[in-house]
Design an enzyme around this catalytic site. Sequence first.
Site, PDB file in Angstrom:
ATOM      1  N   ASP A 120      -4.128   3.653   4.817  1.00 53.43           N
ATOM      2  CA  ASP A 120      -3.584   3.449   3.471  1.00 53.43           C
ATOM      3  C   ASP A 120      -3.260   1.983   3.224  1.00 53.43           C
ATOM      4  OD1 ASP A 120      -3.806   6.003   2.618  1.00 53.43           O
ATOM      5  OD2 ASP A 120      -1.711   6.553   2.937  1.00 53.43           O
ATOM      6  N   ASP A 179      -7.749  15.368   2.253  1.00 50.74           N
ATOM      7  CA  ASP A 179      -6.582  14.665   2.793  1.00 50.74           C
ATOM      8  C   ASP A 179      -5.728  15.621   3.629  1.00 50.74           C
ATOM      9  OD1 ASP A 179      -4.755  12.638   3.177  1.00 50.74           O
ATOM     10  OD2 ASP A 179      -4.358  12.280   1.063  1.00 50.74           O
TER      11      ASP A 179
HETATM   12  C1  DGJ Z   1      -2.699   9.742   1.332  1.00 49.73           C
HETATM   13  C2  DGJ Z   1      -4.020   9.045   1.183  1.00 49.73           C
HETATM   14  O1  DGJ Z   1      -4.307   8.304   2.319  1.00 49.73           O
HETATM   15  C3  DGJ Z   1      -3.982   8.191  -0.073  1.00 49.73           C
HETATM   16  O2  DGJ Z   1      -5.172   7.453  -0.195  1.00 49.73           O
HETATM   17  C4  DGJ Z   1      -3.766   9.095  -1.246  1.00 49.73           C
HETATM   18  O3  DGJ Z   1      -4.861   9.958  -1.380  1.00 49.73           O
HETATM   19  C5  DGJ Z   1      -2.480   9.878  -1.084  1.00 49.73           C
HETATM   20  N1  DGJ Z   1      -2.450  10.572   0.174  1.00 49.73           N
HETATM   21  C6  DGJ Z   1      -2.311  10.874  -2.190  1.00 49.73           C
HETATM   22  O4  DGJ Z   1      -1.240  11.688  -2.013  1.00 49.73           O
END
Ligand code: DGJ
Length: 717
Positions: free
Chosen positions: A525, A456
């Site tokens: 997300d 991430d």
């Molecule tokens: C952003 C990601 O896109 C989410 O799926 C998740 O992993 C969060 N970060 C966690 O902090």
Amino acid sequence: MSVIAFAPDAGVWLLSTPRTSYALRIDATGAPCHLAWGPLLTLDEAQEVATAPAPPVSSFEGRPVGDELPVDGGTMYGPPSLQVRFADGTRAFEWQPTGHRVLEPAPGSAELVLEFRDRVHLLRVALHYRVHGDSDVIERWTVLRNDGDAPVTLQRADSAAWTLPFRDGYRLSHVTGQWSSETQLRRETLPFGETVLTSRRGITSHHANPWVMLDAGDATESHGQVWSAALAWSGSWRITVQRTPDGRAGFTGGAGHEGPSLPLGPGEEYTTPVHAGLYCEGGFGAASREWHAYTLAQVLPHPREIRPVLYNSWEATGFDVDEAGQKALAARAAALGAELYVMDDGWFGARRSAEAGLGDWTPDPDRFPGGLSPLVEEVHRLGMRFGLWVEPEMVNPDSDLYREHPDWVLHFPDRTRTELRSQLVLNFARRDVAEWAYGWLTRLVGDHGIDFLKWDMNRAFSEAGWPDRADRADEVWTTYVHHVYDVIDRLRVDHPRLRIEACSGGGGRVDLGMMSRTDQAWPSDNTDAADRLAIQHGYGQLYPARTMAAWVTDVPNQFTGRSVPLRFRFHVATAGVLGIGGDLSRWSDAELAEGAGLVAEYKRVRHLVQHGELHRLRAPGEHGPAATQYVAADGSETLLLVWQRTPRHGSPSPALRLAGLDPAARYRDARTGTVHSATVLREYGIRPELPPGDWASAAVHLIRVVPPIEGGGAAGG
Ligand code: DGJ
């Protein structure tokens, strides 16, 4: 078959892919000029294009659009692809050809390298063109080398410029968005002047994605000429599309945005990222299928793999993870049919919220008293692979790492260190930072038998300084990305079974550069099924479903508050790599049973979604059904997905005409047993049975009846 041919007397080069040709020549000034990009040409025809008389120009016009890499210099007044400043203050570049090479980088592929230098300074420029026997995509990039003894500054160093043939009008297709609403497809008339698509954020960005498609305003989903290109780069980038008053159009693209420049010292070399281009007939649908096929054949590291159904804990638990809770979720996920269990954020250091702990990559002993091994072993015992969330490029100021190394973040000495999501960006351009990340990652993966990482990256750059390298601080923009690539590449070598998901707060880092070293991407997300249809529609314009992770999560949706039936949510996620992200501890027995049935249904058809050819039958909209179809390469099976949001009484309920089927064949509906003639499916279509009301969906799996009917089409049965 792809070939590279040369007509030495005319100085014309012709590159041919299976269905397209690309031609250029070196003109009398020594500059590489574009000739043609379109349907197949012979070398004679390419020379004919080269000898066509140019329209007269006035003393105000300058050199027209149509150089292979327009430079800043002479009478070039368009956006330069190459802009250099020599140590003596000279800013113009003048081409002097020095040779060429034709290489065979791999069986079935061919590469042309055209070599030049500046007429006075020993700055060498090599233009690379690579074609593959199984694709119409042409990969282009540029290598710059300073063989002089004084430094050179690269103010702009694009990978390639692309020129379109003359048309009466042009239209531009691209995607825009923001966090949680990425890849919204835009299709608009190309304005006169310059249209800049860019990211200045250090990442590919949620706001734009580095690809463009141009057409003459007449292409549709299934007809027409489309010229497109995509950058394989995961940092800041810029593509400038130009339409000039004399009716020409073209674009140039590469890494970086305006402002930062790259120093190129004596003996130093800079290789741009690949800018891949595709000319295609058959409209936007055919262009997408070509890009998908190219990504599978030439980009992804493990293209033939079927991606597993995953479970991810993020939406279920947030930061509230511990061993017992994760084991309980894992048991439910396994029962549902998940094959990969991913523990998301919150497992390490003092990470109880977004405020603290990033950078301290050891399991929190309160939550994981025995470390990660008991959970990993349990997940493996349940028959799933184990995946883990990491965010290696970031640090919370409230962390041991930052207290020890406050100088490791991007910063300028006298400027604010702006926090976003309470975090700062580690300067991955520093070798010691990249080595530190590689060290803990390879140990973590190796020590625990981790099968999958979700990598991430949750904020854009700010104050992108590098005080130790004040003289070359701008290098941070490119070296950072190269070191991220390098760490991932080394992890893959160390752990050949490791698979990686690219994530940047959702779709902030979806691009061909990242895809060439990861296995799937997290597009957004936003997991609201209705919003997701539009996001997936834009994502799939260029990137294949095989890379598109898609979760089924709980309702009401956390962003939209919308409640959509479980079946609809599953059918939306069926269009990609299915995942489940709901809190399974709250799912009723009925939901778990329905979910298990839908996971099993996905497993029966996922080879079609992940490896078949995508046909977008109807784009998502407010009322009428949206539909996509996936066809096996040999035409033996097809899957139709239909999503009906909110039907409006009295509006037509269209029959969906299927594509890509063998017209002589008949296909049996795997659920109902009904047999359909392919001719009827293609010409007259099918109206899948949808329950009445909002949020109706269907997945229709059709399998060719063997043997096919002899002698052509047949009536439906
Ligand atoms: C952003 C990601 O896109 C989410 O799926 C998740 O992993 C969060 N970060 C966690 O902090």
